[in-house]
Design an enzyme around this catalytic site. Structure first.
Site, PDB file in Angstrom:
ATOM      1  N   ALA A  69       0.568  -1.161  -0.028  1.00  0.00           N
ATOM      2  CA  ALA A  69      -0.008  -0.344  -0.178  1.00  0.00           C
ATOM      3  C   ALA A  69       0.561   0.870   0.258  1.00  0.00           C
ATOM      4  O   ALA A  69       2.299   0.917   0.620  1.00  0.00           O
ATOM      5  CB  ALA A  69      -0.811  -0.397   1.544  1.00  0.00           C
ATOM      6  N   VAL A  70       0.816   2.614  -0.906  1.00  0.00           N
ATOM      7  CA  VAL A  70       1.301   3.669  -0.682  1.00  0.00           C
ATOM      8  C   VAL A  70       0.288   4.350  -0.814  1.00  0.00           C
ATOM      9  O   VAL A  70      -1.327   4.317  -1.302  1.00  0.00           O
ATOM     10  CB  VAL A  70       1.862   3.778  -2.084  1.00  0.00           C
ATOM     11  CG1 VAL A  70       2.026   5.287  -2.176  1.00  0.00           C
ATOM     12  CG2 VAL A  70       3.218   2.629  -2.159  1.00  0.00           C
ATOM     13  N   GLU A 102      -1.153 -12.246  -5.447  1.00  0.00           N
ATOM     14  CA  GLU A 102      -2.183 -11.897  -5.978  1.00  0.00           C
ATOM     15  C   GLU A 102      -2.710 -10.635  -6.217  1.00  0.00           C
ATOM     16  O   GLU A 102      -2.676  -9.788  -5.459  1.00  0.00           O
ATOM     17  CB  GLU A 102      -3.632 -12.718  -5.036  1.00  0.00           C
ATOM     18  CG  GLU A 102      -3.314 -14.348  -5.736  1.00  0.00           C
ATOM     19  CD  GLU A 102      -4.169 -14.823  -4.211  1.00  0.00           C
ATOM     20  OE1 GLU A 102      -4.356 -14.496  -3.296  1.00  0.00           O
ATOM     21  OE2 GLU A 102      -3.341 -16.632  -4.002  1.00  0.00           O
ATOM     22  N   ASN A 107      -6.536  -4.149 -11.140  1.00  0.00           N
ATOM     23  CA  ASN A 107      -6.051  -2.865 -10.585  1.00  0.00           C
ATOM     24  C   ASN A 107      -4.793  -2.854 -11.515  1.00  0.00           C
ATOM     25  O   ASN A 107      -3.628  -3.528 -11.549  1.00  0.00           O
ATOM     26  CB  ASN A 107      -5.751  -3.241  -9.537  1.00  0.00           C
ATOM     27  CG  ASN A 107      -4.866  -2.750  -8.649  1.00  0.00           C
ATOM     28  OD1 ASN A 107      -4.239  -1.543  -9.600  1.00  0.00           O
ATOM     29  ND2 ASN A 107      -4.733  -3.217  -7.461  1.00  0.00           N
ATOM     30  N   TYR A 114       3.853  -4.578 -10.899  1.00  0.00           N
ATOM     31  CA  TYR A 114       3.985  -5.607 -11.012  1.00  0.00           C
ATOM     32  C   TYR A 114       5.620  -6.711 -12.386  1.00  0.00           C
ATOM     33  O   TYR A 114       6.448  -7.112 -12.104  1.00  0.00           O
ATOM     34  CB  TYR A 114       3.282  -6.308 -10.173  1.00  0.00           C
ATOM     35  CG  TYR A 114       2.900  -6.650  -9.111  1.00  0.00           C
ATOM     36  CD1 TYR A 114       3.533  -6.780  -7.890  1.00  0.00           C
ATOM     37  CD2 TYR A 114       1.577  -6.437  -8.432  1.00  0.00           C
ATOM     38  CE1 TYR A 114       3.596  -5.951  -6.888  1.00  0.00           C
ATOM     39  CE2 TYR A 114       0.582  -6.526  -7.498  1.00  0.00           C
ATOM     40  CZ  TYR A 114       2.226  -5.504  -6.493  1.00  0.00           C
ATOM     41  OH  TYR A 114       1.627  -5.451  -5.482  1.00  0.00           O
TER      42      TYR A 114
END
Ligand SMILES: CC(C)(COP(=O)(O)OP(=O)(O)OC[C@H]1O[C@@H](n2cnc3c(N)ncnc32)[C@H](O)[C@@H]1OP(=O)(O)O)[C@@H](O)C(=O)NCCC(=O)NCCS
Length: 151
Positions: A69-70, A102, A107, A114
């Site tokens: 998370a950012v 996952e 998203n 990734y």
């Protein structure tokens, strides 16, 4: 910006960052419990304030990103990339050969992040995520060969 490994005593800070990126986020109690598990570790990114976090597990030659998370105001500055690469480096130090995660197929920010690091799709879990509106979204399982990336 600095990155540092944090433990259960900073679960509240990890949760505060997580809640700015997910609705609902994970509680400090949940994060603390996960951090009790074997091979689990967390990194926190800080400017003046905490701005990003990653939680991973590396056991028996395999590593997994449990969450990343950012906070919205610190995005597109390379923080998630830095957190993921640092976490992958720690996984390799822990003798992991590969890293999995996952991610919801819709998203795109995360999928592109990734892919840009070298993760590739290794499978699909149909209807894995249950959205608020009742819609179910597939999860892509992504894999990184930890021996093939420069960390
Ligand atoms: C996904 C998330 C962690 C990315 O964090 P970030 O710090 O903004 O990402 P970075 O700045 O390191 O981006 C690295 C690369 O990822 C891709 N990327 C990141 N955000 C993107 C976006 N909104 N749209 C398209 N590509 C994006 C780009 O390739 C980017 O490289 P570039 O900026 O040079 O083009 C962040 O948006 C977030 O916390 N989202 C909500 C929680 C979430 O989805 N977590 C991941 C769940 S698996």
């Amino acid at each position: 910006m600095t990155l540092r490994a944090v433990g259960r005593d900073e679960a509240e800070t990890l949760a505060a960052v997580h809640w700015q990126a997910f609705s609902p986020g994970w509680s400090a109690a949940e994060l603390s419990e996960l951090l009790e598990g074997p091979g689990t570790y967390a990194l926190l990114a800080e400017d003046a304030d905490p701005v990003g976090m990653i939680l991973c597990r590396a056991v028996a030659g395999e590593a997994e990103i449990l969450t990343l998370a950012v906070v919205p105001q610190a995005r597109r500055q390379g923080l998630a990339r830095a957190l993921t690469l640092a976490a992958a480096g720690l996984a390799r130090q822990a003798k992991a050969e590969e890293m999995f995660l996952e991610v919801a197929v819709d998203n795109l920010a995360a999928v592109r992040l990734y892919e840009s690091i070298g993760f590739r799709r290794a499978g699909l879990r149909r209807g894995y995520y249950d959205r608020d509106d009742g819609v179910r979204v597939d999860a892509a399982v992504m894999r990184l060969d930890l021996n093939s990336v420069a960390l």
